[in-house]
Design a protein around this motif. Structure first.
Motif, PDB file in Angstrom:
ATOM      1  N   LEU A  24       0.821  -1.208   0.000  1.00  0.00           N
ATOM      2  CA  LEU A  24       0.000   0.000   0.000  1.00  0.00           C
ATOM      3  C   LEU A  24       0.858   1.263   0.000  1.00  0.00           C
ATOM      4  O   LEU A  24       0.615   2.210  -0.752  1.00  0.00           O
ATOM      5  N   ALA A  25       1.889   1.260   0.882  1.00  0.00           N
ATOM      6  CA  ALA A  25       2.757   2.428   0.990  1.00  0.00           C
ATOM      7  C   ALA A  25       3.550   2.655  -0.297  1.00  0.00           C
ATOM      8  O   ALA A  25       3.676   3.794  -0.770  1.00  0.00           O
ATOM      9  N   LEU A  26       4.079   1.590  -0.878  1.00  0.00           N
ATOM     10  CA  LEU A  26       4.879   1.725  -2.108  1.00  0.00           C
ATOM     11  C   LEU A  26       4.030   2.198  -3.284  1.00  0.00           C
ATOM     12  O   LEU A  26       4.462   3.066  -4.061  1.00  0.00           O
ATOM     13  N   ALA A  27       2.828   1.657  -3.407  1.00  0.00           N
ATOM     14  CA  ALA A  27       1.946   2.092  -4.495  1.00  0.00           C
ATOM     15  C   ALA A  27       1.579   3.562  -4.332  1.00  0.00           C
ATOM     16  O   ALA A  27       1.560   4.329  -5.310  1.00  0.00           O
ATOM     17  N   SER A  28       1.314   3.976  -3.099  1.00  0.00           N
ATOM     18  CA  SER A  28       0.978   5.375  -2.836  1.00  0.00           C
ATOM     19  C   SER A  28       2.173   6.287  -3.103  1.00  0.00           C
ATOM     20  O   SER A  28       2.034   7.366  -3.697  1.00  0.00           O
ATOM     21  N   LEU A  29       3.350   5.880  -2.664  1.00  0.00           N
ATOM     22  CA  LEU A  29       4.560   6.674  -2.886  1.00  0.00           C
ATOM     23  C   LEU A  29       4.854   6.828  -4.376  1.00  0.00           C
ATOM     24  O   LEU A  29       5.271   7.906  -4.832  1.00  0.00           O
ATOM     25  N   ALA A  30       4.634   5.753  -5.125  1.00  0.00           N
ATOM     26  CA  ALA A  30       4.867   5.817  -6.574  1.00  0.00           C
ATOM     27  C   ALA A  30       3.938   6.841  -7.214  1.00  0.00           C
ATOM     28  O   ALA A  30       4.345   7.624  -8.085  1.00  0.00           O
ATOM     29  N   PHE A  31       2.674   6.861  -6.773  1.00  0.00           N
ATOM     30  CA  PHE A  31       1.719   7.830  -7.323  1.00  0.00           C
ATOM     31  C   PHE A  31       2.132   9.252  -6.962  1.00  0.00           C
ATOM     32  O   PHE A  31       2.119  10.154  -7.812  1.00  0.00           O
ATOM     33  N   VAL A  32       2.492   9.456  -5.689  1.00  0.00           N
ATOM     34  CA  VAL A  32       2.885  10.794  -5.228  1.00  0.00           C
ATOM     35  C   VAL A  32       4.118  11.280  -5.984  1.00  0.00           C
ATOM     36  O   VAL A  32       4.186  12.428  -6.445  1.00  0.00           O
ATOM     37  N   ALA A  33       5.132  10.405  -6.121  1.00  0.00           N
ATOM     38  CA  ALA A  33       6.395  10.793  -6.758  1.00  0.00           C
ATOM     39  C   ALA A  33       6.211  11.115  -8.237  1.00  0.00           C
ATOM     40  O   ALA A  33       6.807  12.064  -8.758  1.00  0.00           O
ATOM     41  N   THR A  34       5.383  10.340  -8.929  1.00  0.00           N
ATOM     42  CA  THR A  34       5.233  10.535 -10.376  1.00  0.00           C
ATOM     43  C   THR A  34       4.244  11.645 -10.731  1.00  0.00           C
ATOM     44  O   THR A  34       4.122  12.023 -11.892  1.00  0.00           O
ATOM     45  N   ASN A  35       3.544  12.164  -9.717  1.00  0.00           N
ATOM     46  CA  ASN A  35       2.588  13.235  -9.991  1.00  0.00           C
ATOM     47  C   ASN A  35       3.016  14.574  -9.384  1.00  0.00           C
ATOM     48  O   ASN A  35       2.205  15.499  -9.259  1.00  0.00           O
ATOM     49  N   GLY A  36       4.299  14.648  -9.002  1.00  0.00           N
ATOM     50  CA  GLY A  36       4.861  15.909  -8.541  1.00  0.00           C
ATOM     51  C   GLY A  36       4.326  16.397  -7.215  1.00  0.00           C
ATOM     52  O   GLY A  36       4.371  17.607  -6.925  1.00  0.00           O
ATOM     53  N   MET A  37       3.837  15.496  -6.366  1.00  0.00           N
ATOM     54  CA  MET A  37       3.299  15.886  -5.058  1.00  0.00           C
ATOM     55  C   MET A  37       4.407  15.798  -4.012  1.00  0.00           C
ATOM     56  O   MET A  37       5.302  14.944  -4.114  1.00  0.00           O
ATOM     57  N   PRO A  38       4.402  16.663  -2.991  1.00  0.00           N
ATOM     58  CA  PRO A  38       5.442  16.610  -1.952  1.00  0.00           C
ATOM     59  C   PRO A  38       5.363  15.315  -1.139  1.00  0.00           C
ATOM     60  O   PRO A  38       4.267  14.949  -0.679  1.00  0.00           O
ATOM     61  N   PRO A  39       6.478  14.613  -0.951  1.00  0.00           N
ATOM     62  CA  PRO A  39       6.462  13.333  -0.213  1.00  0.00           C
ATOM     63  C   PRO A  39       5.946  13.456   1.219  1.00  0.00           C
ATOM     64  O   PRO A  39       5.458  12.478   1.784  1.00  0.00           O
ATOM     65  N   MET A  40       6.068  14.651   1.817  1.00  0.00           N
ATOM     66  CA  MET A  40       5.611  14.811   3.203  1.00  0.00           C
ATOM     67  C   MET A  40       4.100  14.566   3.339  1.00  0.00           C
ATOM     68  O   MET A  40       3.613  14.288   4.441  1.00  0.00           O
ATOM     69  N   ILE A  41       3.375  14.688   2.208  1.00  0.00           N
ATOM     70  CA  ILE A  41       1.935  14.401   2.248  1.00  0.00           C
ATOM     71  C   ILE A  41       1.703  12.970   2.709  1.00  0.00           C
ATOM     72  O   ILE A  41       0.756  12.679   3.449  1.00  0.00           O
ATOM     73  N   VAL A  42       2.560  12.070   2.263  1.00  0.00           N
ATOM     74  CA  VAL A  42       2.428  10.659   2.634  1.00  0.00           C
ATOM     75  C   VAL A  42       2.542  10.488   4.141  1.00  0.00           C
ATOM     76  O   VAL A  42       1.689   9.878   4.790  1.00  0.00           O
ATOM     77  N   LEU A  43       3.605  11.064   4.723  1.00  0.00           N
ATOM     78  CA  LEU A  43       3.816  10.936   6.165  1.00  0.00           C
ATOM     79  C   LEU A  43       2.695  11.589   6.958  1.00  0.00           C
ATOM     80  O   LEU A  43       2.203  11.031   7.948  1.00  0.00           O
ATOM     81  N   ALA A  44       2.273  12.773   6.518  1.00  0.00           N
ATOM     82  CA  ALA A  44       1.224  13.493   7.246  1.00  0.00           C
ATOM     83  C   ALA A  44      -0.076  12.694   7.276  1.00  0.00           C
ATOM     84  O   ALA A  44      -0.729  12.577   8.327  1.00  0.00           O
ATOM     85  N   ASN A  45      -0.447  12.117   6.141  1.00  0.00           N
ATOM     86  CA  ASN A  45      -1.682  11.345   6.086  1.00  0.00           C
ATOM     87  C   ASN A  45      -1.576  10.026   6.849  1.00  0.00           C
ATOM     88  O   ASN A  45      -2.555   9.571   7.458  1.00  0.00           O
ATOM     89  N   MET A  46      -0.406   9.411   6.816  1.00  0.00           N
ATOM     90  CA  MET A  46      -0.230   8.166   7.561  1.00  0.00           C
ATOM     91  C   MET A  46      -0.344   8.413   9.064  1.00  0.00           C
ATOM     92  O   MET A  46      -0.980   7.630   9.788  1.00  0.00           O
ATOM     93  N   VAL A  47       0.256   9.511   9.532  1.00  0.00           N
ATOM     94  CA  VAL A  47       0.165   9.848  10.959  1.00  0.00           C
ATOM     95  C   VAL A  47      -1.277  10.166  11.334  1.00  0.00           C
ATOM     96  O   VAL A  47      -1.792   9.692  12.360  1.00  0.00           O
ATOM     97  N   ASN A  48      -1.957  10.963  10.504  1.00  0.00           N
ATOM     98  CA  ASN A  48      -3.352  11.306  10.791  1.00  0.00           C
ATOM     99  C   ASN A  48      -4.247  10.069  10.793  1.00  0.00           C
ATOM    100  O   ASN A  48      -5.243  10.011  11.518  1.00  0.00           O
ATOM    101  N   GLY A  49      -3.883   9.086   9.980  1.00  0.00           N
ATOM    102  CA  GLY A  49      -4.695   7.876   9.893  1.00  0.00           C
ATOM    103  C   GLY A  49      -4.764   7.096  11.190  1.00  0.00           C
ATOM    104  O   GLY A  49      -5.785   6.472  11.497  1.00  0.00           O
ATOM    105  N   VAL A  50      -3.684   7.117  11.964  1.00  0.00           N
ATOM    106  CA  VAL A  50      -3.657   6.354  13.220  1.00  0.00           C
ATOM    107  C   VAL A  50      -3.832   7.252  14.442  1.00  0.00           C
ATOM    108  O   VAL A  50      -3.868   6.761  15.566  1.00  0.00           O
ATOM    109  N   ASN A  51      -3.923   8.567  14.213  1.00  0.00           N
ATOM    110  CA  ASN A  51      -4.088   9.514  15.314  1.00  0.00           C
ATOM    111  C   ASN A  51      -5.562   9.638  15.662  1.00  0.00           C
ATOM    112  O   ASN A  51      -6.200  10.659  15.425  1.00  0.00           O
ATOM    113  N   SER A  52      -6.111   8.565  16.197  1.00  0.00           N
ATOM    114  CA  SER A  52      -7.541   8.509  16.494  1.00  0.00           C
ATOM    115  C   SER A  52      -7.751   7.833  17.846  1.00  0.00           C
ATOM    116  O   SER A  52      -7.263   6.717  18.075  1.00  0.00           O
ATOM    117  N   PHE A  53      -8.510   8.501  18.721  1.00  0.00           N
ATOM    118  CA  PHE A  53      -8.744   7.953  20.061  1.00  0.00           C
ATOM    119  C   PHE A  53      -9.435   6.588  20.039  1.00  0.00           C
ATOM    120  O   PHE A  53      -9.038   5.676  20.773  1.00  0.00           O
TER     121      PHE A  53
END
Length: 425
Positions: A24-53
């Protein structure tokens, strides 16, 4: 890179054996990298995904189920189920289902049921002369009740992703779980007539009373968890903590079957399992975010409506899609990816998010009994010594009652919505 290429890359990575979270992470990173998106988006969304009470409940429910297994409580549950329904024709098959219903109120995971009770159930059935295939098949099918009857780890994850009340989801799962048990017991009765399976023993009021006394305190676990949540005494997260405290009380002070070495080992296993689940949730969150940001849900809805506008046909089509994906993808990852895509379509069709959650989870539980992923089948193959291929064929007939219940729940919403409506609305 297009969305279709990203999805194709995900399935290729999974087929060649890359772990689900990494794929999942590799497929997402490949999409982000090839579409000119900042890689930090990946980390931010992954952290937000598990930041739930509410996700804090996950490790505690896992720990509670593991403590119950280690403390030998599963044996008490099995003996009580044996005294309650073992007198019927095909008695141990009915016991198998009954014990799974009771244990479901403690563990919330199909794999925990298969690994914990499965060993006891299959051995008892083999010793009594039941066919190994039948023993494996009914054990696998009954283990899927675990994530439907509360507490349920998949329902917790779905509730977080769908922003839906976990308490309502837990209430909604109770009647469907009992329906699953009833349908499987009908299947056992049919097999018992065809193969002349015996009663386990005649019903004895004395044995029933003794086994109930021995199992009374473990039987209170579901009452504490479900009653506490529905009664508003505590939240699902607090209920998970209460379940751990109660399991430790039983194991350390009442039955004295737990020691600190066991607790340390179980705790480390819980950490390992929780880490794997959270990695999958984090990785699938970024994958789901990419799908949502690119309006995949809208395109998917338009595509379905382009096929047909018939509501029943659309619901059946969604069910078929989830069933197929459940055969190839791990449950937690499937929930995290499918929910943002399918839930808007379901709501558009007039399906309540709570009702849809039960349909989605039951769909994916059936996927646990099908190759190539079929985690329950792999666990039971190891526990029983039956080759994986035989486990697949042994379980196949028991998919019939489960699919029948799935269709019944899909088209009769009141079966899952009556309790949540009564308790919360």
């Amino acid at each position: 890179m297009s969305i279709l290429l990203m999805i194709a890359l995900l399935f290729v990575l999974m087929i060649i054996g890359v772990p689900v979270a990494a794929a999942l992470a590799l497929a997402s990173l490949a999409f982000v990298a090839t579409n000119g998106m900042p890689p930090m988006i990946v980390l931010a969304n992954m952290v937000n995904g598990v930041n739930s009470f509410p996700l804090i409940a996950v490790p505690f429910f896992i720990l509670a189920g593991s403590l119950m297994n280690t403390a030998g409580i599963t044996t008490r549950i099995f003996n009580f189920a044996r005294a309650a329904v073992g007198w019927m024709h095909g008695g141990l098959g009915h016991v198998n289902v009954g014990a799974s219903v009771i244990f479901a109120g403690m563990s919330g995971a199909a794999v925990a049921d298969a690994g914990g009770l499965g060993n006891i159930e299959i051995k008892a059935m083999r010793d009594a002369g039941y066919d190994p295939d039948f023993a494996v098949g009914i054990t696998a099918a009954s283990s899927t009740i675990g994530p439907i009857i509360p507490p349920s780890l998949p329902l917790v994850v779905y509730g977080v992703i769908a922003d839906t009340s976990i308490g309502q989801l837990f209430a909604a799962g109770l009647i469907p779980g009992l329906l699953m048990a009833f349908s499987l017991m009908l299947m056992v009765a049919w097999y018992a007539r065809r193969r002349d399976y015996p009663r386990d023993e005649r019903f004895s009021l004395r044995w029933f009373a003794l086994s109930f006394r021995d199992a009374f305190l473990p039987l209170m676990t579901p009452a504490i968890i479900i009653g506490g949540i529905i009664g508003g005494v505590f939240t699902p997260t607090e209920a998970a903590i209460a379940a751990v405290a109660y399991a430790m009380l039983l194991g350390l002070l009442v039955y004295r079957t737990l020691n600190w070495r066991n607790i340390l080992r179980v705790s480390m296993d819980t950490v390992e399992t929780t880490a794997a689940i959270m990695l999958i949730v984090a990785a699938s969150t970024i994958f789901a975010w990419i799908l949502t940001a690119n309006q995949v849900a809208l395109h998917f809805a338009n595509g379905l409506l382009g096929i047909t506008e018939n509501r029943i046909a659309l619901i059946l089509l969604i069910t078929l899609i989830v069933l197929v994906i459940g055969c190839f993808m791990e449950t937690i990852a499937a929930i995290t990816i499918l929910t943002p895509v399918l839930l808007p379509v379901a709501v558009q069709l007039g399906i309540d998010p709570v009702h849809f959650g039960i349909i989605l989870i039951l769909n994916l539980m059936i996927g646990l009994l099908t190759p190539p992923v079929g985690m329950v089948l792999y666990v039971l193959s190891k526990v029983s010594g039956v080759p994986f291929e035989r486990c697949v064929t042994a379980t196949a007939p028991f998919l019939v009652p489960l699919v029948a219940v799935l269709l019944l729940l899909t088209f009769v919403p009141a079966l899952s919505m009556w309790l949540p409506t009564l308790a919360y609305r």
